[in-house]
Scaffold this active site. Structure first.
Site, PDB file in Angstrom:
ATOM      1  N   ASP A  14       0.804  -0.896  -0.064  1.00 19.56           N
ATOM      2  CA  ASP A  14       0.042  -0.097  -0.035  1.00 19.56           C
ATOM      3  C   ASP A  14       0.995   1.448   0.083  1.00 19.56           C
ATOM      4  O   ASP A  14       2.095   1.259   0.271  1.00 19.56           O
ATOM      5  CB  ASP A  14      -0.716  -0.042   1.352  1.00 19.56           C
ATOM      6  CG  ASP A  14      -1.772   1.212   1.427  1.00 19.56           C
ATOM      7  OD1 ASP A  14      -2.322   1.634   0.385  1.00 19.56           O
ATOM      8  OD2 ASP A  14      -1.503   1.802   2.418  1.00 19.56           O
ATOM      9  N   ASP A  16      -0.234   5.297   0.650  1.00 18.87           N
ATOM     10  CA  ASP A  16      -0.396   6.275   1.977  1.00 18.87           C
ATOM     11  C   ASP A  16      -0.499   5.531   3.198  1.00 18.87           C
ATOM     12  O   ASP A  16      -1.559   4.791   3.257  1.00 18.87           O
ATOM     13  CB  ASP A  16      -1.967   7.009   1.549  1.00 18.87           C
ATOM     14  CG  ASP A  16      -1.708   7.731   0.004  1.00 18.87           C
ATOM     15  OD1 ASP A  16      -1.263   8.935   0.369  1.00 18.87           O
ATOM     16  OD2 ASP A  16      -1.924   7.319  -0.885  1.00 18.87           O
ATOM     17  N   ASP A 193      -1.994  -0.021   6.035  1.00 21.28           N
ATOM     18  CA  ASP A 193      -2.451   0.522   7.191  1.00 21.28           C
ATOM     19  C   ASP A 193      -4.104   0.782   7.609  1.00 21.28           C
ATOM     20  O   ASP A 193      -4.169   1.121   8.730  1.00 21.28           O
ATOM     21  CB  ASP A 193      -1.794   1.969   7.407  1.00 21.28           C
ATOM     22  CG  ASP A 193      -2.504   2.726   6.448  1.00 21.28           C
ATOM     23  OD1 ASP A 193      -2.842   3.883   6.947  1.00 21.28           O
ATOM     24  OD2 ASP A 193      -2.613   2.741   5.139  1.00 21.28           O
TER      25      ASP A 193
END
Length: 248
Positions: A14, A16, A193
């Site tokens: 991922d 961001d 996240d």
């Protein structure tokens, strides 16, 4: 505890909140100068089996991480490129996409601190600058989008609500990668996240791999956890040398 690397890994990253720090505005992020080189080194170390899996578009990834060019999935699985030299393959534009864009532009025009991220195949409404209004903003997006078309899905993340076409997510992207030439036979390791990464975690673990959560958000799927994007980058920087020591 950091996961101990294996030479048969396939990395799914991922962006961001994982590779880079979040910003109040999606275009306010900073790409560390050495990150493109790090991604290229990881590709060489793992035989090309490193992919970016993000809500961002593949075009954005190519521009911001140049000269690195990786296998990638963008817009939460709505587009995928299985190899650096392969074309990006998108899903058809959802029928709800343009009506929802027009309606949200109208309904949220006077709402302070919100930002609508217009992507070709999906939409995201960000409210990181005004988190106190998050519940109301997300409900407004759901109210506006409900009934506009079949298959529309709403996914609540941290300071964002994503609107995407059902049947496509980060997990379906991982499954496609794992059937492709660069990734097949490897062990998937997914780093993410946010809520949008849970599908990627699930797919990696179902394929015998690992889920590495980044940051403090609770999840039942994490095999390991790294505290911040900075710690992620430090750990990734050490991988090539660590993998050389375990290579046959």
């Amino acid at each position: 505890m950091h996961p101990y690397p294996e030479s048969d890994w396939a990395l799914f990253l991922d962006i961001d909140g994982t590779l880079i720090e979040h910003a109040d505005h999606p275009e306010g992020i900073t790409i560390p100068e050495d990150l493109p080189d790090l991604l290229t080194r990881l590709q060489l170390t793992l035989g090309g089996a490193v992919a970016l899996v993000s809500g961002r578009t593949i075009d954005w990834m190519d521009r911001r991480f140049a000269p690195a060019r990786l296998p990638a999935s963008g817009q939460h699985g709505a587009e995928i490129r299985l190899a650096p030299d392969a074309p990006a393959v998108p899903i058809p534009i959802p029928r709800w996409r343009h009506p929802l864009e027009e309606a949200l532009d109208r309904e949220l025009a006077t709402w302070p601190g919100t930002y609508i991220e217009h992507k070709p195949l999906s939409l995201a409404v960000h409210f990181r600058a005004v988190p106190q209004f998050g519940d109301a903003i997300m409900q407004k997006v759901i109210d506006v989008g409900t009934g506009l078309g079949d298959g529309v899905e709403f996914l609540k993340g941290r300071f964002v609500i994503e609107v995407r076409q059902g049947g496509h997510d980060k997990g379906s992207a991982v499954e496609q990668f794992m059937r492709s030439t660069l990734f097949t036979g490897r062990r998937p390791v997914f780093l993410g996240d946010d809520v949008t990464d849970e599908d990627g975690f699930r797919a990696a673990r179902q394929a015998g791999g690992l889920a590495v959560a980044v940051g403090p958000r609770p999840t039942q799927q994490a095999d390991h956890r790294l505290a911040t994007p900075s710690e992620v980058r430090d750990w990734l920087n050490r991988l090539p040398e660590a993998l050389e020591s375990v290579s046959p």
